[in-house]
Design an enzyme around this catalytic site. Structure first.
Site, PDB file in Angstrom:
ATOM      1  N   ASP A 151       0.541  -1.338  -0.340  1.00  0.00           N
ATOM      2  CA  ASP A 151       0.134  -0.231   0.161  1.00  0.00           C
ATOM      3  C   ASP A 151       0.689   1.166   0.117  1.00  0.00           C
ATOM      4  N   THR A 161     -15.826  -2.226 -10.196  1.00  0.00           N
ATOM      5  CA  THR A 161     -16.782  -1.743  -9.782  1.00  0.00           C
ATOM      6  C   THR A 161     -17.754  -1.463 -10.595  1.00  0.00           C
ATOM      7  N   ASP A 162     -18.800  -1.640  -9.717  1.00  0.00           N
ATOM      8  CA  ASP A 162     -20.236  -1.154 -11.567  1.00  0.00           C
ATOM      9  C   ASP A 162     -20.187  -0.156 -12.200  1.00  0.00           C
ATOM     10  N   GLU A 163     -19.327   0.657 -11.892  1.00  0.00           N
ATOM     11  CA  GLU A 163     -19.633   2.349 -11.615  1.00  0.00           C
ATOM     12  C   GLU A 163     -18.747   2.083 -13.881  1.00  0.00           C
ATOM     13  N   TYR A 196     -13.020   8.742 -12.248  1.00  0.00           N
ATOM     14  CA  TYR A 196     -12.524   7.261 -11.639  1.00  0.00           C
ATOM     15  C   TYR A 196     -12.775   5.936 -12.818  1.00  0.00           C
ATOM     16  N   SER A 197     -14.037   6.204 -12.903  1.00  0.00           N
ATOM     17  CA  SER A 197     -14.999   4.806 -13.764  1.00  0.00           C
ATOM     18  C   SER A 197     -14.076   4.678 -14.936  1.00  0.00           C
ATOM     19  N   LYS A 256     -11.277   2.416 -14.435  1.00  0.00           N
ATOM     20  CA  LYS A 256     -11.556   1.484 -13.411  1.00  0.00           C
ATOM     21  C   LYS A 256     -12.168   0.747 -14.914  1.00  0.00           C
ATOM     22  N   ILE A 294     -21.442   7.613   3.510  1.00  0.00           N
ATOM     23  CA  ILE A 294     -22.608   7.647   4.656  1.00  0.00           C
ATOM     24  C   ILE A 294     -21.086   7.719   5.858  1.00  0.00           C
ATOM     25  N   PRO A 295     -19.731   7.239   5.477  1.00  0.00           N
ATOM     26  CA  PRO A 295     -19.179   7.978   6.899  1.00  0.00           C
ATOM     27  C   PRO A 295     -19.246   9.620   7.477  1.00  0.00           C
ATOM     28  N   GLN A 325     -21.354  11.938   6.532  1.00  0.00           N
ATOM     29  CA  GLN A 325     -22.671  12.459   7.629  1.00  0.00           C
ATOM     30  C   GLN A 325     -22.967  12.153   8.960  1.00  0.00           C
ATOM     31  N   GLY A 336     -21.814  15.211 -13.779  1.00  0.00           N
ATOM     32  CA  GLY A 336     -21.444  14.293 -14.696  1.00  0.00           C
ATOM     33  C   GLY A 336     -22.742  13.333 -13.820  1.00  0.00           C
TER      34      GLY A 336
HETATM   35  P1  NAD Z   1      -9.258   3.212  -0.856  1.00  0.00           P
HETATM   36  O1  NAD Z   1      -9.622   4.461  -1.194  1.00  0.00           O
HETATM   37  O2  NAD Z   1     -10.268   3.600   1.238  1.00  0.00           O
HETATM   38  O3  NAD Z   1      -8.493   2.204  -0.077  1.00  0.00           O
HETATM   39  C1  NAD Z   1      -7.361   2.379  -1.394  1.00  0.00           C
HETATM   40  C2  NAD Z   1      -6.604   2.353  -1.335  1.00  0.00           C
HETATM   41  O4  NAD Z   1      -4.971   1.929  -2.177  1.00  0.00           O
HETATM   42  C3  NAD Z   1      -5.342   3.455  -0.394  1.00  0.00           C
HETATM   43  O5  NAD Z   1      -4.979   2.091   0.867  1.00  0.00           O
HETATM   44  C4  NAD Z   1      -4.513   3.520  -1.022  1.00  0.00           C
HETATM   45  O6  NAD Z   1      -3.426   4.171  -0.111  1.00  0.00           O
HETATM   46  C5  NAD Z   1      -4.084   2.431  -1.715  1.00  0.00           C
HETATM   47  N1  NAD Z   1      -3.551   3.431  -3.061  1.00  0.00           N
HETATM   48  C6  NAD Z   1      -3.503   3.484  -3.641  1.00  0.00           C
HETATM   49  N2  NAD Z   1      -2.736   3.983  -4.833  1.00  0.00           N
HETATM   50  C7  NAD Z   1      -1.834   3.426  -4.603  1.00  0.00           C
HETATM   51  C8  NAD Z   1      -0.475   2.796  -5.177  1.00  0.00           C
HETATM   52  N3  NAD Z   1      -0.399   3.704  -5.737  1.00  0.00           N
HETATM   53  N4  NAD Z   1       0.003   1.923  -4.410  1.00  0.00           N
HETATM   54  C9  NAD Z   1      -0.664   1.578  -3.682  1.00  0.00           C
HETATM   55  N5  NAD Z   1      -1.782   2.176  -2.289  1.00  0.00           N
HETATM   56  C10 NAD Z   1      -1.984   2.396  -3.581  1.00  0.00           C
HETATM   57  O7  NAD Z   1     -11.029   2.495  -1.576  1.00  0.00           O
HETATM   58  P2  NAD Z   1     -11.724   0.711  -1.414  1.00  0.00           P
HETATM   59  O8  NAD Z   1     -12.863   2.234  -1.171  1.00  0.00           O
HETATM   60  O9  NAD Z   1     -11.428   0.474  -0.315  1.00  0.00           O
HETATM   61  O10 NAD Z   1     -12.512   0.778  -3.152  1.00  0.00           O
HETATM   62  C11 NAD Z   1     -10.609  -0.428  -2.866  1.00  0.00           C
HETATM   63  C12 NAD Z   1     -11.149  -0.942  -4.314  1.00  0.00           C
HETATM   64  O11 NAD Z   1     -12.433  -1.589  -4.476  1.00  0.00           O
HETATM   65  C13 NAD Z   1     -11.257   0.002  -5.365  1.00  0.00           C
HETATM   66  O12 NAD Z   1     -10.640  -0.614  -6.508  1.00  0.00           O
HETATM   67  C14 NAD Z   1     -12.069   0.350  -5.583  1.00  0.00           C
HETATM   68  O13 NAD Z   1     -12.303   0.625  -7.111  1.00  0.00           O
HETATM   69  C15 NAD Z   1     -12.846  -0.903  -6.139  1.00  0.00           C
HETATM   70  N6  NAD Z   1     -14.537  -0.250  -5.249  1.00  0.00           N
HETATM   71  C16 NAD Z   1     -14.832   0.413  -4.587  1.00  0.00           C
HETATM   72  C17 NAD Z   1     -15.575   0.199  -3.477  1.00  0.00           C
HETATM   73  C18 NAD Z   1     -16.482   1.233  -2.957  1.00  0.00           C
HETATM   74  O14 NAD Z   1     -17.979   1.330  -2.579  1.00  0.00           O
HETATM   75  N7  NAD Z   1     -15.599   1.826  -1.988  1.00  0.00           N
HETATM   76  C19 NAD Z   1     -17.056  -0.124  -4.290  1.00  0.00           C
HETATM   77  C20 NAD Z   1     -16.890  -1.394  -5.697  1.00  0.00           C
HETATM   78  C21 NAD Z   1     -14.818  -1.610  -5.830  1.00  0.00           C
HETATM   79  O1  DAU Z   2     -20.149   1.831  -6.733  1.00  0.00           O
HETATM   80  C1  DAU Z   2     -19.310   1.868  -6.615  1.00  0.00           C
HETATM   81  C2  DAU Z   2     -18.895   2.664  -6.087  1.00  0.00           C
HETATM   82  O2  DAU Z   2     -19.599   3.914  -4.956  1.00  0.00           O
HETATM   83  C3  DAU Z   2     -16.992   2.884  -6.042  1.00  0.00           C
HETATM   84  O3  DAU Z   2     -16.117   2.410  -7.657  1.00  0.00           O
HETATM   85  C4  DAU Z   2     -15.775   3.964  -5.829  1.00  0.00           C
HETATM   86  O4  DAU Z   2     -14.692   3.645  -5.469  1.00  0.00           O
HETATM   87  C5  DAU Z   2     -16.843   4.739  -4.348  1.00  0.00           C
HETATM   88  O5  DAU Z   2     -16.296   5.742  -4.199  1.00  0.00           O
HETATM   89  C6  DAU Z   2     -18.964   4.633  -4.957  1.00  0.00           C
HETATM   90  O6  DAU Z   2     -18.955   5.583  -5.751  1.00  0.00           O
HETATM   91  P1  DAU Z   2     -20.401   6.901  -5.367  1.00  0.00           P
HETATM   92  O7  DAU Z   2     -19.391   7.699  -5.784  1.00  0.00           O
HETATM   93  O8  DAU Z   2     -21.710   6.215  -5.859  1.00  0.00           O
HETATM   94  O9  DAU Z   2     -20.205   7.114  -3.695  1.00  0.00           O
HETATM   95  P2  DAU Z   2     -19.922   7.936  -3.089  1.00  0.00           P
HETATM   96  O10 DAU Z   2     -19.920   8.108  -1.669  1.00  0.00           O
HETATM   97  O11 DAU Z   2     -18.397   9.636  -3.195  1.00  0.00           O
HETATM   98  O12 DAU Z   2     -20.993   8.738  -3.225  1.00  0.00           O
HETATM   99  C7  DAU Z   2     -23.033   7.913  -2.991  1.00  0.00           C
HETATM  100  C8  DAU Z   2     -23.531   8.965  -3.581  1.00  0.00           C
HETATM  101  O13 DAU Z   2     -23.590   9.776  -2.286  1.00  0.00           O
HETATM  102  C9  DAU Z   2     -23.511   9.646  -4.866  1.00  0.00           C
HETATM  103  O14 DAU Z   2     -24.737   9.777  -5.342  1.00  0.00           O
HETATM  104  C10 DAU Z   2     -22.893  10.838  -4.548  1.00  0.00           C
HETATM  105  C11 DAU Z   2     -23.446  11.317  -2.950  1.00  0.00           C
HETATM  106  N1  DAU Z   2     -23.249  11.893  -1.893  1.00  0.00           N
HETATM  107  C12 DAU Z   2     -21.437  12.232  -1.882  1.00  0.00           C
HETATM  108  C13 DAU Z   2     -20.989  12.741  -1.014  1.00  0.00           C
HETATM  109  C14 DAU Z   2     -19.680  13.135  -0.700  1.00  0.00           C
HETATM  110  C15 DAU Z   2     -24.059  13.301  -1.093  1.00  0.00           C
HETATM  111  O15 DAU Z   2     -24.751  13.298  -1.532  1.00  0.00           O
HETATM  112  N2  DAU Z   2     -23.465  13.882  -0.043  1.00  0.00           N
HETATM  113  C16 DAU Z   2     -21.821  13.066  -0.264  1.00  0.00           C
HETATM  114  O16 DAU Z   2     -21.528  14.619   0.581  1.00  0.00           O
END
Ligand code: NAD
Ligand code: DAU
Length: 332
Positions: free
Chosen positions: A33, A121-123, A148-149, A152, A189-190, A192, A273
């Site tokens: 990491d 991701t589903d995105e 981002y998407s 991915k 979520i975190p 809020q 977007g």
């Molecule tokens: P996160 O941002 O919490 O964690 C990402 C981690 O990757 C961090 O610890 C960061 O330090 C590390 N990182 C970033 N750049 C790096 C690099 N160049 N080399 C090594 N480590 C590096 O992300 P998350 O929400 O835990 O997501 C993890 C994976 O799951 C991602 O691939 C994301 O696309 C995918 N994903 C996330 C969600 C979601 O809802 N959070 C849903 C579907 C898929």
């Molecule tokens: O669908 C999977 C994806 O879910 C992952 O690939 C991403 O890594 C992960 O970050 C998440 O993407 P979202 O963009 O859906 O998540 P986020 O938590 O940023 O936002 C969730 C929804 O809430 C989105 O519609 C934007 C909205 N939002 C977000 C924030 C931070 C708000 O309305 N208020 C906010 O303060």
């Protein structure tokens, strides 16, 4: 299996995966990491040092990844730049980590013949209309919206090409929105929950009609373990728990569970977007691999997550101020 290399294991989903693996198996675990703003060594505290170690470095570093992959039986690749809003401000680290980093790892697993699982991701599928009866499946065409998407999606396509052209032993999973402990306070979520703890009103983007398909992080990680056990090489599995909910309703629930009036939130600038709706059809994972979600009740999972943030202020407090300053600059 035996020796796991978990990239991004100090992030949200990766650290929960490492805990699950350490608790439920006797495998050795190396976390690679970069400890970016999103990575946190504290998320790995308490793990057995005889079986778990953290290597700080980038997945885009070819020498380091070759060295670590050479000593591994399985690579699970979570590392990514993961936040859509950040990718709109500066896409460059997304290109480096999500595309170049995945390419670098693929070259290492290709050279060493190592089993590889790619977390996505589903995105990558774009978004759905609110009233569309269809959900995403493994055959939905790719149509990503944000930097981002798009990165991915590109990384998934690299994996598919390395499977077909070089015989890499890989599987891919595309999951919907995760919630649970150790998630960065920039995420919906975190953010809020910690706002309410701090007496700040929750922030809803635009009209808040957007729908996300919520899954508990442990259910995501159990599905990944099941794919590693029984998934077909070269195949993609969608992971989702039928958790569709509008953003407005999620904020109302957080407020109600935290003892506040359900309408005590602010509307802020919308995301450019902004994808309207995600929805996963996980039939393949359920029927072929027998996976089912354990956390079926979103409200009780959310209540437990709120309790976790209340009990672990020391974990999130150092990130809160800088995160809110970034949002304030964007009118969010
Ligand atoms: P996160 O941002 O919490 O964690 C990402 C981690 O990757 C961090 O610890 C960061 O330090 C590390 N990182 C970033 N750049 C790096 C690099 N160049 N080399 C090594 N480590 C590096 O992300 P998350 O929400 O835990 O997501 C993890 C994976 O799951 C991602 O691939 C994301 O696309 C995918 N994903 C996330 C969600 C979601 O809802 N959070 C849903 C579907 C898929
Ligand atoms: O669908 C999977 C994806 O879910 C992952 O690939 C991403 O890594 C992960 O970050 C998440 O993407 P979202 O963009 O859906 O998540 P986020 O938590 O940023 O936002 C969730 C929804 O809430 C989105 O519609 C934007 C909205 N939002 C977000 C924030 C931070 C708000 O309305 N208020 C906010 O303060």
């Amino acid at each position: 299996m035996g020796r796991f290399l978990v990239t991004g294991g100090a992030g949200f989903i990766g650290s929960n995966f490492v805990r699950l693996l350490a608790e439920s198996t006797d495998h050795t675990i190396t976390v690679l990491d970069a400890l970016t703003y999103a990575g946190n060594a504290a998320s790995l505290e308490g793990l057995p040092p005889s079986r778990c170690r953290l290597v700080t470095g980038s997945v885009a570093d070819p020498e380091l990844t070759q060295e670590l992959v050479a000593d591994s039986d399985v690579v699970v690749h979570f590392a990514a730049e993961s936040h859509n809003d950040n990718s709109l401000r500066d896409p460059s680290p997304f290109i480096r980590t999500n595309l170049v980093g995945t390419y670098t790892l693929l070259e290492a697993v290709r050279r060493h013949g190592t089993r590889y699982h790619h977390i996505s991701t589903d995105e990558v599928y774009g978004d759905l209309e609110l009233d569309d009866p269809a959900k995403f499946t493994e055959s939905t065409p790719y149509n990503p919206s944000s930097p981002y998407s798009a990165t991915k999606a590109g990384s998934d396509l690299l994996v598919r090409a390395w499977v077909r052209s070089f015989g890499v032993q890989a599987t891919i999973s595309n999951c919907s929105n995760n919630y649970g402990p150790y998630q960065h306070v920039e995420k919906f979520i975190p953010r809020q929950i910690t706002n309410v703890i701090d007496g700040i009103r929750p922030k809803l983007y635009g009209a808040g009609l957007n729908v996300r398909d919520w899954i508990h992080v442990t259910d995501h990680n159990l599905a990944v373990l099941r794919i590693l056990e029984a998934g077909q090489i070269g195949e993609t599995y969608l992971i989702g728990a039928d958790g569709e909910l509008g953003n407005k309703r999620v904020i109302e629930l957080i407020l109600e569970l935290m003892g506040q009036p359900g309408d005590a939130y602010d509307h802020v600038n919308d995301r450019a977007g902004h994808d309207l709706r995600y929805a996963i059809d996980s039939t393949r994972l359920r029927t072929e691999l027998g996976w089912e979600p354990v956390y079926r009740d979103f409200e009780s999972g959310l209540a437990a997550t709120i309790e976790w943030y209340r009990a672990n202020e020391g974990w999130w407090r150092p990130m809160k101020q800088a995160t809110e300053a970034r949002y304030a600059a964007a009118g969010q």
